[in-house]
Design a protein around this motif. Structure first.
Motif, PDB file in Angstrom:
ATOM      1  N   GLY A   1     -32.855  -2.301  34.413  1.00  0.00           N
ATOM      2  CA  GLY A   1     -32.259  -0.960  34.733  1.00  0.00           C
ATOM      3  C   GLY A   1     -30.736  -1.187  34.437  1.00  0.00           C
ATOM      4  O   GLY A   1     -30.056  -1.645  33.576  1.00  0.00           O
ATOM      5  N   LEU A   2     -29.945  -0.849  35.642  1.00  0.00           N
ATOM      6  CA  LEU A   2     -28.512  -0.786  35.798  1.00  0.00           C
ATOM      7  C   LEU A   2     -28.000  -2.075  36.601  1.00  0.00           C
ATOM      8  O   LEU A   2     -26.922  -2.041  37.258  1.00  0.00           O
ATOM      9  CB  LEU A   2     -27.852   0.347  36.126  1.00  0.00           C
TER      10      LEU A   2
ATOM     11  N   VAL B   1     -33.329   0.282  45.724  1.00  0.00           N
ATOM     12  CA  VAL B   1     -32.869   1.442  45.659  1.00  0.00           C
ATOM     13  C   VAL B   1     -32.443   2.062  44.359  1.00  0.00           C
ATOM     14  O   VAL B   1     -31.103   2.208  44.138  1.00  0.00           O
ATOM     15  CB  VAL B   1     -31.839   1.666  46.818  1.00  0.00           C
ATOM     16  N   ALA B   2     -33.350   1.874  43.545  1.00  0.00           N
ATOM     17  CA  ALA B   2     -33.302   2.550  42.092  1.00  0.00           C
ATOM     18  C   ALA B   2     -32.458   1.847  41.249  1.00  0.00           C
ATOM     19  O   ALA B   2     -32.358   2.385  40.044  1.00  0.00           O
ATOM     20  CB  ALA B   2     -32.775   4.052  42.361  1.00  0.00           C
ATOM     21  N   ARG B   3     -32.070   0.636  41.568  1.00  0.00           N
ATOM     22  CA  ARG B   3     -30.924  -0.061  40.722  1.00  0.00           C
ATOM     23  C   ARG B   3     -31.675  -0.522  39.481  1.00  0.00           C
ATOM     24  O   ARG B   3     -30.790  -0.344  38.475  1.00  0.00           O
ATOM     25  CB  ARG B   3     -30.545  -1.231  41.780  1.00  0.00           C
ATOM     26  N   THR B   4     -32.942  -0.614  39.632  1.00  0.00           N
ATOM     27  CA  THR B   4     -33.621  -1.455  38.372  1.00  0.00           C
ATOM     28  C   THR B   4     -34.367  -0.261  37.803  1.00  0.00           C
ATOM     29  O   THR B   4     -34.947  -0.679  36.672  1.00  0.00           O
ATOM     30  CB  THR B   4     -34.504  -2.554  38.767  1.00  0.00           C
ATOM     31  N   GLY B   5     -34.319   0.718  38.113  1.00  0.00           N
ATOM     32  CA  GLY B   5     -35.217   1.940  37.517  1.00  0.00           C
ATOM     33  C   GLY B   5     -36.564   2.242  38.067  1.00  0.00           C
ATOM     34  O   GLY B   5     -36.998   3.520  37.707  1.00  0.00           O
ATOM     35  N   THR B   6     -36.808   1.544  39.249  1.00  0.00           N
ATOM     36  CA  THR B   6     -37.829   1.897  39.973  1.00  0.00           C
ATOM     37  C   THR B   6     -37.343   2.075  41.165  1.00  0.00           C
ATOM     38  O   THR B   6     -36.044   1.410  41.690  1.00  0.00           O
ATOM     39  CB  THR B   6     -38.996   1.217  39.872  1.00  0.00           C
ATOM     40  N   LEU B   7     -37.802   2.701  42.180  1.00  0.00           N
ATOM     41  CA  LEU B   7     -37.169   2.619  43.538  1.00  0.00           C
ATOM     42  C   LEU B   7     -36.905   1.262  44.233  1.00  0.00           C
ATOM     43  O   LEU B   7     -36.025   1.055  44.779  1.00  0.00           O
ATOM     44  CB  LEU B   7     -38.067   3.767  44.377  1.00  0.00           C
ATOM     45  N   TYR B   8     -38.104   0.332  43.991  1.00  0.00           N
ATOM     46  CA  TYR B   8     -37.730  -0.852  44.226  1.00  0.00           C
ATOM     47  C   TYR B   8     -38.227  -1.875  43.166  1.00  0.00           C
ATOM     48  O   TYR B   8     -39.376  -1.419  42.544  1.00  0.00           O
ATOM     49  CB  TYR B   8     -38.459  -1.190  45.776  1.00  0.00           C
ATOM     50  N   ALA B   9     -37.668  -2.892  42.956  1.00  0.00           N
ATOM     51  CA  ALA B   9     -38.321  -3.947  41.748  1.00  0.00           C
ATOM     52  C   ALA B   9     -39.589  -4.221  41.840  1.00  0.00           C
ATOM     53  O   ALA B   9     -40.173  -4.535  40.708  1.00  0.00           O
ATOM     54  CB  ALA B   9     -37.118  -4.868  41.712  1.00  0.00           C
TER      55      ALA B   9
ATOM     56  N   ARG C   1     -33.610   4.217  34.163  1.00  0.00           N
ATOM     57  CA  ARG C   1     -34.283   3.251  32.911  1.00  0.00           C
ATOM     58  C   ARG C   1     -33.264   3.743  31.579  1.00  0.00           C
ATOM     59  O   ARG C   1     -33.098   2.889  31.013  1.00  0.00           O
ATOM     60  CB  ARG C   1     -35.465   3.584  32.798  1.00  0.00           C
ATOM     61  N   GLU C   2     -33.169   4.908  31.181  1.00  0.00           N
ATOM     62  CA  GLU C   2     -32.612   5.199  29.919  1.00  0.00           C
ATOM     63  C   GLU C   2     -31.348   4.743  29.614  1.00  0.00           C
ATOM     64  O   GLU C   2     -30.926   4.023  28.963  1.00  0.00           O
ATOM     65  CB  GLU C   2     -32.715   6.791  29.778  1.00  0.00           C
ATOM     66  N   LYS C   3     -30.393   5.094  30.800  1.00  0.00           N
ATOM     67  CA  LYS C   3     -29.157   4.377  30.693  1.00  0.00           C
ATOM     68  C   LYS C   3     -29.170   2.987  30.752  1.00  0.00           C
ATOM     69  O   LYS C   3     -28.106   2.372  30.093  1.00  0.00           O
ATOM     70  CB  LYS C   3     -28.138   4.939  31.843  1.00  0.00           C
TER      71      LYS C   3
END
Length: 399
Positions: free
Chosen positions: A332-333, A224-232, A304-306
């Protein structure tokens, strides 16, 4: 009576939040904490996201629960959003991540065993990986090799073999006539923010294809967006058969889901599974609000940028304290700082003396899991608190 009203299974600390504001938690005594734990990767939109709050309020005033014996316009809407944005053809909603993994395990077994004339009752084993965390139910602790979670609950359930994480040959060596598939976290969370390699994940996919096995991903923490894509899984260039998701999908409201292809779900027919509360309208409203916020390229690009910015600064920062820190890893984050000393005392020090909330993990790792909506101000505050914490920290003497 000596036992506490709340069963004492958590070592609860002195922080007692009563309110949340964006990326901060406020204690009952008014103390403000910068929240870079996010309820362990749950509060991805922070603590006061207007869209999420209004969706829950509106649904609560309309309809909170109805039996799954009836049609579910709310569930159908969210399921369609997930199908449209992922590999999946079908979705089962649960109340938690552990339940989502349980559903994934059942789906993988049912693929082989409930397939009519093609069925194979002997295929029930899932190959899992060392230091994994899949939940606290009997099946999910059995799926982990961590004996600390087994203690007091023996015997474990059969049907799991443990390979070394990110070691394809170790997984191959465990394959046999009873193998139903692989269950793996693309990025181990509790295990220390350890991303699997591209070769490993693609190798598991190739083995599953070759032997008609299920590739089951636990993306409860990394999804759910944690790594910068919806799923890793998207970053590994693979298509899974089954994915368990939860945590961030509700933005703070408790629910999870098991996603599957039509092929993988062939054994999940009428009567094979169910949930009284799973897919309730209130959870579905929360999930739709989260998907509306995160399932777009603009939001994902910002994560991804952050994430890149935070990681670069962390890698520069740890060089100032070579006695404390070893490396930074993650995507990602979802970041982890591997420490040269035990991470838990330092995590406590940051919390109690500098009002910075992080999460300790295995492999002496400090997890950095901020809300995905952090801005420049929160990033600057994080480094101010982390710098002050590192400068004031006294490494405990060996016992």
């Amino acid at each position: 009576m000596s036992i506490t009203p709340l069963m004492p299974v958590y070592p609860r600390c002195g922080v007692r939040p009563v309110r949340g504001e964006h990326c901060h938690l406020i204690d009952e005594d008014g103390t403000r904490y910068l929240d870079f734990a996010s309820g362990i990767a749950v509060n991805l939109l922070g603590h006061s996201h207007e869209g999420l709050i209004s969706a829950i309020q509106e649904q609560a005033a309309t309809l909170m629960h109805v039996s799954n014996l009836y049609g579910s316009p709310q569930g159908e809407k969210l399921a369609q959003k997930l199908v449209d944005n992922t590999f999946a053809d079908t979705v089962f909603f649960t109340n938690s991540g552990a339940e989502a993994v349980e559903t994934a395990i059942k789906t993988a077994r049912a693929y082989h065993q409930n397939a009519g004339d093609e069925g194979d009752k002997d295929k029930y084993e899932l190959i899992t990986f060392a230091n994994a965390f899949h939940g606290r139910t009997m099946a999910t602790i059995s799926a982990s090799n961590q004996t600390k979670m087994h203690h007091g609950f023996s015997p474990m359930l059969e049907g799991f073999k443990y390979a070394e994480f990110d070691d394809l040959e170790s997984a191959k060596a465990l394959m046999g006539p009873n193998t139903a598939g692989f269950l793996v976290e693309p990025i181990q969370g509790e295990g220390g923010i350890r991303p699997a390699s591209q070769e490993f994940m693609q190798g598991l996919r190739a083995l599953a294809d070759e032997h008609d096995l299920m590739l089951v991903l636990d993306e409860v923490q990394c999804g759910v967006a944690r790594t910068g894509t919806l799923y890793a899984y998207e970053q590994y260039g693979i298509t899974p058969d089954i994915v368990a998701t939860a945590k961030g999908i509700g933005g703070g409201f408790p629910f999870g889901a098991c996603l599957a292809t039509e092929k993988a779900a062939r054994g999940m027919t009428f009567g094979t599974h169910g949930s009284t509360y799973g897919g309730n309208p209130l959870a579905m409203a929360a999930g739709c609000a989260v998907m509306d916020a995160v399932a777009n390229e603009e939001f994902l690009a910002s994560v991804r940028e952050k994430g890149d910015r935070l990681r670069t600064r962390l890698e520069q920062f740890i060089g100032n304290y070579p006695e404390l820190f070893e490396l930074v890893r993650g995507k990602g984050l979802m970041l982890g700082i591997k420490m040269k000393v035990e991470s838990r005392p330092f995590f406590v020090h940051l919390r109690d003396h500098h009002q910075l909330l992080t999460v300790a993990a295995g492999d002496n790792t400090l997890r950095v899991l901020p809300p995905l909506v952090i801005g420049d101000a929160e990033i600057e505050e994080f480094f101010e608190k982390l710098s002050a914490g590192a400068a004031s920290y006294k490494i405990p003497e060996p016992a």
